[in-house]
Write a protein that holds these residues in place. Structure first.
Motif, PDB file in Angstrom:
ATOM      1  N   SER A  81      -8.689   8.309  -4.997  1.00 27.93           N
ATOM      2  CA  SER A  81      -8.856   6.868  -5.173  1.00 27.93           C
ATOM      3  C   SER A  81      -8.546   6.138  -3.878  1.00 27.93           C
ATOM      4  CB  SER A  81      -7.961   6.347  -6.303  1.00 27.93           C
ATOM      5  OG  SER A  81      -6.604   6.442  -5.948  1.00 27.93           O
ATOM      6  N   VAL A  82      -9.144   4.968  -3.755  1.00 30.17           N
ATOM      7  CA  VAL A  82      -8.857   4.073  -2.631  1.00 30.17           C
ATOM      8  C   VAL A  82      -8.572   2.694  -3.207  1.00 30.17           C
ATOM      9  CG1 VAL A  82      -9.941   2.774  -0.736  1.00 30.17           C
ATOM     10  CG2 VAL A  82     -10.122   5.263  -0.804  1.00 30.17           C
ATOM     11  N   VAL A  83      -7.530   2.065  -2.701  1.00 30.25           N
ATOM     12  CA  VAL A  83      -7.187   0.694  -3.091  1.00 30.25           C
ATOM     13  C   VAL A  83      -7.231  -0.171  -1.834  1.00 30.25           C
ATOM     14  CG1 VAL A  83      -5.397  -0.813  -4.035  1.00 30.25           C
ATOM     15  CG2 VAL A  83      -5.751   1.475  -5.018  1.00 30.25           C
ATOM     16  N   VAL A  84      -8.016  -1.246  -1.899  1.00 27.73           N
ATOM     17  CA  VAL A  84      -8.149  -2.175  -0.770  1.00 27.73           C
ATOM     18  C   VAL A  84      -7.604  -3.533  -1.200  1.00 27.73           C
ATOM     19  CG1 VAL A  84      -9.737  -3.265   0.864  1.00 27.73           C
ATOM     20  CG2 VAL A  84     -10.273  -0.990  -0.072  1.00 27.73           C
ATOM     21  N   ALA A 116      -0.210   9.796  -1.163  1.00 29.15           N
ATOM     22  CA  ALA A 116      -0.797   8.641  -0.483  1.00 29.15           C
ATOM     23  C   ALA A 116      -1.225   8.998   0.932  1.00 29.15           C
ATOM     24  CB  ALA A 116       0.201   7.489  -0.448  1.00 29.15           C
ATOM     25  N   SER A 117      -2.306   8.377   1.386  1.00 34.52           N
ATOM     26  CA  SER A 117      -2.797   8.602   2.742  1.00 34.52           C
ATOM     27  C   SER A 117      -3.379   7.303   3.279  1.00 34.52           C
ATOM     28  CB  SER A 117      -3.872   9.690   2.741  1.00 34.52           C
ATOM     29  OG  SER A 117      -4.542   9.721   3.987  1.00 34.52           O
ATOM     30  N   THR A 177       0.820  -1.218   0.000  1.00 29.09           N
ATOM     31  CA  THR A 177       0.000   0.000   0.000  1.00 29.09           C
ATOM     32  C   THR A 177       0.852   1.265   0.000  1.00 29.09           C
ATOM     33  OG1 THR A 177      -0.261   0.120   2.417  1.00 29.09           O
ATOM     34  CG2 THR A 177      -1.906  -1.157   1.188  1.00 29.09           C
ATOM     35  N   VAL A 178       2.173   1.113  -0.022  1.00 26.80           N
ATOM     36  CA  VAL A 178       3.043   2.284  -0.183  1.00 26.80           C
ATOM     37  C   VAL A 178       3.377   2.404  -1.659  1.00 26.80           C
ATOM     38  CG1 VAL A 178       5.273   3.319   0.361  1.00 26.80           C
ATOM     39  CG2 VAL A 178       3.992   2.099   2.134  1.00 26.80           C
ATOM     40  N   PRO A 179       2.905   3.464  -2.325  1.00 22.77           N
ATOM     41  CA  PRO A 179       3.112   3.553  -3.773  1.00 22.77           C
ATOM     42  C   PRO A 179       4.578   3.773  -4.121  1.00 22.77           C
ATOM     43  CG  PRO A 179       2.075   5.557  -2.957  1.00 22.77           C
ATOM     44  CD  PRO A 179       2.150   4.608  -1.801  1.00 22.77           C
ATOM     45  N   THR A 180       4.948   3.321  -5.330  1.00 25.71           N
ATOM     46  CA  THR A 180       6.326   3.511  -5.775  1.00 25.71           C
ATOM     47  C   THR A 180       6.549   4.920  -6.308  1.00 25.71           C
ATOM     48  OG1 THR A 180       5.629   2.524  -7.861  1.00 25.71           O
ATOM     49  CG2 THR A 180       6.805   1.108  -6.316  1.00 25.71           C
ATOM     50  N   ARG A 181       5.455   5.631  -6.611  1.00 24.53           N
ATOM     51  CA  ARG A 181       5.638   7.011  -7.064  1.00 24.53           C
ATOM     52  C   ARG A 181       4.546   7.890  -6.473  1.00 24.53           C
ATOM     53  NH1 ARG A 181       3.001   8.055 -12.410  1.00 24.53           N
ATOM     54  NH2 ARG A 181       1.418   6.476 -12.653  1.00 24.53           N
ATOM     55  N   LYS A 192      -5.306   7.745  -2.369  1.00 23.68           N
ATOM     56  CA  LYS A 192      -4.383   8.593  -3.112  1.00 23.68           C
ATOM     57  C   LYS A 192      -5.206   9.753  -3.659  1.00 23.68           C
ATOM     58  CE  LYS A 192      -0.295   7.723  -5.964  1.00 23.68           C
ATOM     59  NZ  LYS A 192       0.325   6.816  -6.952  1.00 23.68           N
ATOM     60  N   VAL A 193      -4.716  10.960  -3.470  1.00 26.50           N
ATOM     61  CA  VAL A 193      -5.489  12.145  -3.825  1.00 26.50           C
ATOM     62  C   VAL A 193      -4.585  13.145  -4.528  1.00 26.50           C
ATOM     63  CG1 VAL A 193      -6.813  14.105  -2.915  1.00 26.50           C
ATOM     64  CG2 VAL A 193      -7.040  11.851  -1.838  1.00 26.50           C
TER      65      VAL A 193
END
Lengths: 223, 223
Positions: free
Chosen positions: B114-117, B26-27, B17-21, B173-174
């Motif tokens: 966006s939200v990624v689960v 990210a939150s 859940t930690v983005p590469t870019r 992510k916003v």
């Protein structure tokens, strides 16, 4: 590729593009698939990482029978697509067209048009194709904008990656029309019908540092 | 679960859940994640089938720290979720908020939330929870509708499946705000700013067989 008109006008169904339910809503018609893809520019791209699914929103554009997806060279899916084998992906585009309210809770549904593309994504390494793909992305999202912005320079092109996904294994799914209540529910006192849903564009908001003498262009104000 | 306020207010980041870019976008804030999830009802659900990714559009609703996703018992992801191990999924929700037009083609982007689960989806087998989840789905998509429709009967409930996905491994992510042009581009003659994008609802369209004396309800006309 085929000389028969029927094959040229439709994608060949495969095991994974034939849905397990609502088969009557599925279509392999090339023109319909193109129309659904061209009416949007935001897709959800799925790939497998360490055995688990990942789905990320991404911008795309279609050029003929190829989709281009944009991203920085550091992003996860693009790194995978740069390997020799490419990256197996599933790219899905969904337009929500309406909320369908039946008299019974059970028959509530949505009207939509969706396209699902299965395939192997590959990094675009040819500089000319990459430059053309970036133009296609900008122009697809905001028609008229390529001619009204500074083109990417060599350094910017080097920092951007584009992946390509060919349209071979493709299906569309469409639901239109009103609710399908059971006959015994027709006399119930509840309102029934469709609430239309669309994507709407607002008034262009100029950047703080924009020269006030530069008016919003027609390709934005008439959208 | 934790007694510390900071842990209760945020999801714990994990490797995936930690983005590469764009890490600054990210939150893991619980309130933000809930707000993004509650502002939509259409998600894209990814899972792995025969080693390849599949992404399908689906309706969902949030109840506390659990998402419910609706589908018939015959659909592919739901069959997988009924097995003992559950179905590893990635559920993604994306709101498009604006097209961001920079002076340079390179800096064009979009504003979005966006939200990624990530997690393991499981079939809801308890009849009471399944019935409550179906109510939550209808009410989430059209607030006010559960009280104004015929509830599902036993046969309908048996024909419907619901899968549950708990909110543990979650990120938002916003992107907001205007374009980020390079200093050397600020004098270029191109309009720059944001074109706002929203989801818009039209005038309710009554079904052909609706009794004309039944008016469209306020929960639709004021939407």
């Amino acid at each position: 590729m085929s000389a028969t008109p029927s094959a040229a006008d439709a994608y060949a169904p495969t095991d994974r593009t034939v849905p397990t339910r609502s088969r009557e809503r599925a279509s392999y018609d090339r023109e319909l698939v193109h129309a659904i893809l061209d009416a949007d520019y935001l897709c959800h791209l799925g790939f497998v990482r360490d055995g688990a699914p990942v789905v990320l929103p991404t911008l795309y554009a279609r050029v003929g029978e190829r989709l281009y997806v944009h991203g920085s060279t550091g992003s996860r899916p693009l790194r995978g697509a740069g390997e020799d084998t490419g990256l197996p992906v599933c790219l899905t585009v969904t337009h929500l067209d309406g909320l369908v309210l039946a008299r019974s809770a059970f028959h509530h549904t949505i009207n939509y048009r969706s396209v699902v593309v299965h395939g192997v994504a590959r990094q675009v390494t040819d500089p000319a194709e990459r430059s053309a793909a970036l133009d296609a992305l900008v122009e697809h999202i905001v028609p008229g904008r390529v001619a009204d912005s500074r083109p990417a320079n060599a350094k910017e092109l080097a920092a951007t990656a584009v992946i390509a996904l060919d349209l071979h294994e493709v299906s569309a799914k469409v639901r239109t029309g009103g609710p399908g209540d059971d006959p015994e529910d027709l006399a119930l006192p509840h309102w029934t019908g469709v609430l239309p849903v669309t994507r709407a564009y607002g008034t262009p908001e100029p950047a703080d540092d924009l020269d006030p003498s530069i008016a919003a262009p027609g390709y934005l104000t008439t959208r």
